[in-house]
Design a protein around this motif. Structure first.
Motif, PDB file in Angstrom:
ATOM      1  N   MET A   1      -3.615 101.342 -12.410  1.00 49.37           N
ATOM      2  CA  MET A   1      -3.465 102.433 -11.732  1.00 49.37           C
ATOM      3  C   MET A   1      -3.552 103.630 -12.460  1.00 49.37           C
ATOM      4  O   MET A   1      -4.160 104.567 -12.547  1.00 49.37           O
TER       5      MET A   1
ATOM      6  N   TYR B   1       3.520 102.837  -7.293  1.00 45.92           N
ATOM      7  CA  TYR B   1       2.259 102.378  -6.225  1.00 45.92           C
ATOM      8  C   TYR B   1       2.615 101.498  -5.156  1.00 45.92           C
ATOM      9  O   TYR B   1       2.415 101.756  -4.112  1.00 45.92           O
ATOM     10  N   LEU B   2       3.534 100.662  -5.430  1.00 45.77           N
ATOM     11  CA  LEU B   2       3.890  99.611  -4.264  1.00 45.77           C
ATOM     12  C   LEU B   2       4.746 100.292  -3.282  1.00 45.77           C
ATOM     13  O   LEU B   2       4.956 100.207  -2.208  1.00 45.77           O
TER      14      LEU B   2
ATOM     15  N   TYR C   1      -0.666 105.744  -3.477  1.00 47.05           N
ATOM     16  CA  TYR C   1      -1.387 106.231  -4.633  1.00 47.05           C
ATOM     17  C   TYR C   1      -1.025 107.969  -4.761  1.00 47.05           C
ATOM     18  O   TYR C   1      -0.937 108.219  -5.932  1.00 47.05           O
TER      19      TYR C   1
END
Lengths: 246, 246
Positions: B67, B140-141, B145
């Protein structure tokens, strides 16, 4: 023959035609069409933007490559809770391998969109994967992360990513069937054609014939998957025979 | 000393303390706290989840690394319209270099959050960058985003990414100043401390002294940037002298 064939062989082709064709590939409507044009612009065209910067798909390919890796990483993270970092890295590189991306780009006939001064027959296989990545980059810039994820899910993960098969734990039915046919000296053929259905995602249909007789049909979102599905059906239909021979 | 020091040395530390400290680092409230706990769990702790899968930060590091690369790629794509694929790749690898990530993780004192059976003094430098990447994976999780992008913008791009300096086009004021001091046999020192201000993003303050006299002060979102700012101020204050000497 594909629905996109010859639809975009020169820059003079109307935006309307391009919009129609690219929408079919994307599964949604693009907002900024010029970004997608750029995703298929080969450096040989030697185009420049207003600031004099070279315009071709290579920068978008850089962007798409990164985004593709991220989405696949997240998919693997969620799907394989027992896989360590080394495993995840290995699986990701299998999925985004050059060979695999070329296959993807070919299935979508992306080369038909490519603008180039070099005859397309002169390109190597990598052009297919490269413009596929550039297309992902274009989606990222045009519609953001969510649409990228949706596209990659529909175009890469759903049709191509079978973790067990990538791990080599499951033999493909296609290879089982081919092996059997060869042993039995039977002729076989897979006939794949693009499905004319009105699905939001393009489908492929396949007929598997053995000794001229249609043994199975199948439909899927990739050629590979359609062939595998048809092989599996034929395999079970023939199972008695196949087992009897072994 | 940092505000997070000793706040999280064992798993028994209360979630409330951890929540407070991690919120300060993130600049927003986490939703699923256990994901962030995992981002600091060293493999030596040997923890397993309910399914028996090993639990440590390495999988999150894999995810965060991807990412981070994507967000930096997009930033470079937008910031350097004239850079080709090779240039963008080179610049990205400078930004996400191990050395750079270690610096980032150190500035945020992330090691204070790490749970391990190995004494922290035994870790090499890479632990700092590794848990920084794991933290990005956790964001991210947990929040998707958008929050990742915001975090990377505030924590990496804004404080650390100066494209001209990365390109080596601009010499840093800090190195100019140090060179001058050494030539003039002057003693200098940078005193950096965490700013106790209530900014949503943590700031660092620095005092630059030459021969015991405070020459400049500055505040910024990273130690490096605060030092550079102070050096620039001192440089201009001393400019007559520095030029006169050369």
């Amino acid at each position: 023959m594909s629905f996109t064939a010859n639809i975009f062989n020169s820059h003079s082709k109307k935006d309307g035609d391009f919009l129609l064709a690219i929408t079919k590939v994307l599964g949604f409507k693009p907002k900024k069409l010029p970004i997608y044009r750029k995703a298929f612009l080969h450096r040989s065209v030697n185009q420049k933007d207003k600031q004099g910067n070279p315009m071709n798909y290579e920068r978008l390919e850089f962007l798409g490559d990164a985004m593709l890796g991220t989405i696949i990483s997240k998919h693997l993270y969620n799907e394989v809770p027992g896989g360590d970092e080394g495993y995840l890295t290995k699986m990701r590189s299998k999925i985004v391998s050059r060979k695999h991306l070329n296959e993807l780009g070919k299935d979508l006939n992306l080369i038909d969109f490519v603008e180039s001064r070099i005859p397309k027959s002169h390109f190597g296989d990598n052009i297919h994967g490269n413009v596929f990545e550039a297309l992902v980059g274009a989606i990222y810039l045009d519609r953001g992360y969510k649409y990228c994820e949706k596209f990659i899910r529909e175009r890469v993960i759903e049709p191509y990513v079978d973790i067990e098969q990538l791990e080599g734990q499951v033999m493909s039915y296609k290879s089982l069937l081919i092996e059997w046919c060869q042993k039995q000296k039977k002729e076989f053929s897979y006939n794949v054609y693009e499905d004319s259905g009105n699905d939001p995602v393009k489908h492929f249909a396949v007929k598997l014939s053995i000794d001229g007789k249609v043994m199975a049909k199948a439909r899927a979102t990739s050629k590979k998957k359609a062939e595998e599905k048809a092989s599996k059906r034929a395999f079970f239909a023939l199972q008695g025979k196949i087992k009897g021979d072994s």
